[in-house]
Design an enzyme around this catalytic site. Structure first.
Site, PDB file in Angstrom:
ATOM      1  NE  ARG A  41     -28.432  65.007  81.569  1.00 54.16           N
ATOM      2  CZ  ARG A  41     -29.604  64.566  82.362  1.00 54.16           C
ATOM      3  NH1 ARG A  41     -30.427  63.565  81.688  1.00 54.16           N
ATOM      4  NH2 ARG A  41     -30.442  65.608  82.902  1.00 54.16           N
ATOM      5  CE  LYS A 207     -45.913  68.191  93.060  1.00 59.21           C
ATOM      6  NZ  LYS A 207     -45.186  66.846  93.095  1.00 59.21           N
ATOM      7  N   GLY A 358     -32.912  71.093  86.745  1.00 57.90           N
ATOM      8  CA  GLY A 358     -32.937  71.131  84.972  1.00 57.90           C
ATOM      9  C   GLY A 358     -33.941  72.328  84.317  1.00 57.90           C
ATOM     10  N   GLY A 381     -31.348  67.260  90.455  1.00 53.71           N
ATOM     11  CA  GLY A 381     -31.369  66.624  92.279  1.00 53.71           C
ATOM     12  C   GLY A 381     -29.828  66.516  92.476  1.00 53.71           C
TER      13      GLY A 381
HETATM   14  P1  ADP Z   1     -36.184  72.455  88.746  1.00 56.51           P
HETATM   15  O1  ADP Z   1     -36.268  71.518  87.790  1.00 56.51           O
HETATM   16  O2  ADP Z   1     -35.345  74.075  87.650  1.00 56.51           O
HETATM   17  O3  ADP Z   1     -35.791  72.664  90.006  1.00 56.51           O
HETATM   18  P2  ADP Z   1     -39.230  72.674  89.175  1.00 56.51           P
HETATM   19  O4  ADP Z   1     -38.908  70.969  88.484  1.00 56.51           O
HETATM   20  O5  ADP Z   1     -39.149  72.914  90.452  1.00 56.51           O
HETATM   21  O6  ADP Z   1     -37.972  73.854  88.290  1.00 56.51           O
HETATM   22  O7  ADP Z   1     -40.104  73.125  88.579  1.00 56.51           O
HETATM   23  C1  ADP Z   1     -39.984  73.570  86.782  1.00 56.51           C
HETATM   24  C2  ADP Z   1     -41.976  74.243  87.256  1.00 56.51           C
HETATM   25  O8  ADP Z   1     -42.514  74.684  87.671  1.00 56.51           O
HETATM   26  C3  ADP Z   1     -41.960  74.902  85.502  1.00 56.51           C
HETATM   27  O9  ADP Z   1     -42.378  73.427  84.715  1.00 56.51           O
HETATM   28  C4  ADP Z   1     -42.377  76.078  85.245  1.00 56.51           C
HETATM   29  O10 ADP Z   1     -44.134  76.092  84.650  1.00 56.51           O
HETATM   30  C5  ADP Z   1     -43.015  75.515  86.916  1.00 56.51           C
HETATM   31  N1  ADP Z   1     -43.925  76.831  87.543  1.00 56.51           N
HETATM   32  C6  ADP Z   1     -43.269  77.430  88.259  1.00 56.51           C
HETATM   33  N2  ADP Z   1     -44.231  78.197  88.620  1.00 56.51           N
HETATM   34  C7  ADP Z   1     -45.737  78.047  88.485  1.00 56.51           C
HETATM   35  C8  ADP Z   1     -46.316  78.534  88.301  1.00 56.51           C
HETATM   36  N3  ADP Z   1     -47.164  79.844  89.358  1.00 56.51           N
HETATM   37  N4  ADP Z   1     -47.588  77.425  88.719  1.00 56.51           N
HETATM   38  C9  ADP Z   1     -48.062  75.909  87.942  1.00 56.51           C
HETATM   39  N5  ADP Z   1     -46.233  75.740  87.742  1.00 56.51           N
HETATM   40  C10 ADP Z   1     -45.792  76.730  87.733  1.00 56.51           C
HETATM   41 MG    MG Z   2     -37.480  70.389  87.429  1.00 52.93          MG
END
Ligand code: ADP
Ligand code: MG
Length: 401
Positions: A41, A207, A358, A381
């Site tokens: 960053r 989620k 992230g 975000g």
């Molecule tokens: P980003 O930061 O790219 O927006 P998120 O924070 O929404 O992504 O989600 C990332 C997390 O989701 C990771 O830590 C990953 O382990 C988890 N994840 C992905 N698939 C699954 C799954 N099938 N069951 C549980 N956790 C999951």
């Molecule tokens: Mg994340």
């Protein structure tokens, strides 16, 4: 999109010579004691900082770091280590303010010589930052003659250093923010849409509830929606497919059904996983098994190879691809194949490829593919909120400045 309606004035149009430039950066870096363990960053802000210095500006930098209580100094969240790392990267002395606002730091800012650089303490040591307190904003504004926002990852927050100051000083966005808004703006633009179609969004991650807004907003613009990650099981369950012990957000099933109906009504083709890598427990050492149907007691921890092949075929026809959220628990090698395969598909694609989030960015970096996509957003975000609302509080405030 370049110079489109979203983008406020850039530093091209800000007179900085001999002026104190208050620069909001995102130096929210991980620390191990007093060592910055990842300076990505800080490096991301260097082009803007170097350019402002070359043009004769004196820099007063401010950032948040972590989540201190907002009741004054906390050693663990001091921005001093970030300032020290910046000094190494810029190869200049960086004066440290040791407080956030007040006569002492204002005086220090006035003492800066030509090409001088200083940094103040963590903005969030003062509760006025998160409250966008007008007095705190005035305190910040006293540190600069003009204001530059290069903290893209924080521009979705209506904080004093993002919104309050922008209304008090002549302001502009830095190069990092400019690049982000131009890249993400392509996804929002309605001009020449046919040239960018088919447009695919691939969403995954933890989620459904984190991403509802952005899915909903994207369905107005995309042709294909791919859902992987833990989120996929809520969607599969909503359509009546057995998902065993996979993570399902029971209270989001109706919402998932409504989103699927919206997609259908808007002509968006939805792709859910057709096979899975499952295990009997949520543990790194669990034995992975590829299945088409998830048996009782097993949980889906990654999309399967058949899904990757099917999705790869559709993605090859797309001209714009936005990806947010890992396809599985990529942190564990046994369940990283889906995320890796998808990252490789994006890397090999001729489409305009944009990655936000992230963990998705971390996954790309882990696979060594970050340079192989067109844009990786530095703001998780913020990138999602920009796509969801078509604007950010920090951009709106600067457009008024
Ligand atoms: P980003 O930061 O790219 O927006 P998120 O924070 O929404 O992504 O989600 C990332 C997390 O989701 C990771 O830590 C990953 O382990 C988890 N994840 C992905 N698939 C699954 C799954 N099938 N069951 C549980 N956790 C999951
Ligand atoms: Mg994340």
């Amino acid at each position: 999109m370049a110079g489109g309606p979203l983008l406020p004035r850039t530093i091209d149009h800000l007179d900085v010579a001999d002026r104190r430039v208050l620069v909001r950066v995102d130096f929210n870096v991980p620390l191990d004691g007093e060592t910055v363990t990842d300076d990505t960053r800080i490096r991301a802000a260097l082009p803007t900082l170097r350019e402002l210095l070359e043009r004769g500006g004196k820099l007063v930098l401010c950032s948040h770091l972590g989540r201190p209580k907002g009741k004054g100094f906390e050693q663990a969240y001091s921005t001093l280590p970030a300032a020290a790392r910046l000094a190494e990267l810029l190869e200049v002395e960086v004066v440290f303010g040791h407080s956030v606002v007040g006569d002492d730091v204002t005086e220090l800012s006035r003492e800066l010589g030509p090409a001088g650089v200083m940094m103040i303490e963590n903005l969030r040591f003062n509760a006025g930052e998160k409250d966008n307190d007008p007095e705190f904003a005035r305190g910040l504004a006293a540190l600069g003659d003009v204001y530059v926002d290069d903290a893209f990852g924080a521009m979705h927050r209506p904080d004093a250093s993002i919104v309050g100051v922008a209304e008090l000083l002549p302001g502009a966005v830095g190069r990092l923010v400019q690049r982000e808004v131009e890249a993400l703006g392509v996804l929002l633009s309605t001009e020449n849409r046919h040239e960018r179609a088919p447009f695919a969004a691939i969403l995954g991650g933890a989620k459904v509830s984190d991403k509802i807004g952005v899915i909903e907003a994207l369905t107005k613009r995309i042709d294909h929606l791919f859902v992987g990650g833990a989120m996929a099981y809520t969607f599969l369950a909503a359509t009546g497919v057995p998902v065993g012990a996979s993570r399902v957000e029971q209270d989001k099933l109706d919402l998932a059904r409504q989103l699927l109906q919206k997609c259908q009504a808007r002509g968006v083709k939805v792709h859910l996983p057709i096979d899975h890598v499952v295990a009997d427990r949520f543990e790194e050492g669990a034995t992975p098994e590829v299945v088409d149907a998830i048996p009782d007691g097993k949980m889906g921890l990654d999309i399967g190879p058949g899904t990757l092949r099917a999705w790869g075929g559709v993605l090859r026809t797309c001209r714009t691809i936005f990806w947010n959220g890992p396809m599985g628990v990529f942190e564990w090698d046994a369940f990283a194949g889906g995320t890796r395969g998808l990252a490789e598909a994006l890397a090999a694609s001729d489409a305009h490829t944009i990655v936000g989030g992230g963990d998705s960015a971390a996954a790309l970096a882990k696979f060594g593919l970050a340079d192989r996509v067109d844009h990786v957003s530095t703001g998780g975000g913020a990138s999602l909120e920009l796509l969801e609302h078509g604007d950010l509080p920090g951009l709106a405030a600067l457009r008024k400045s």
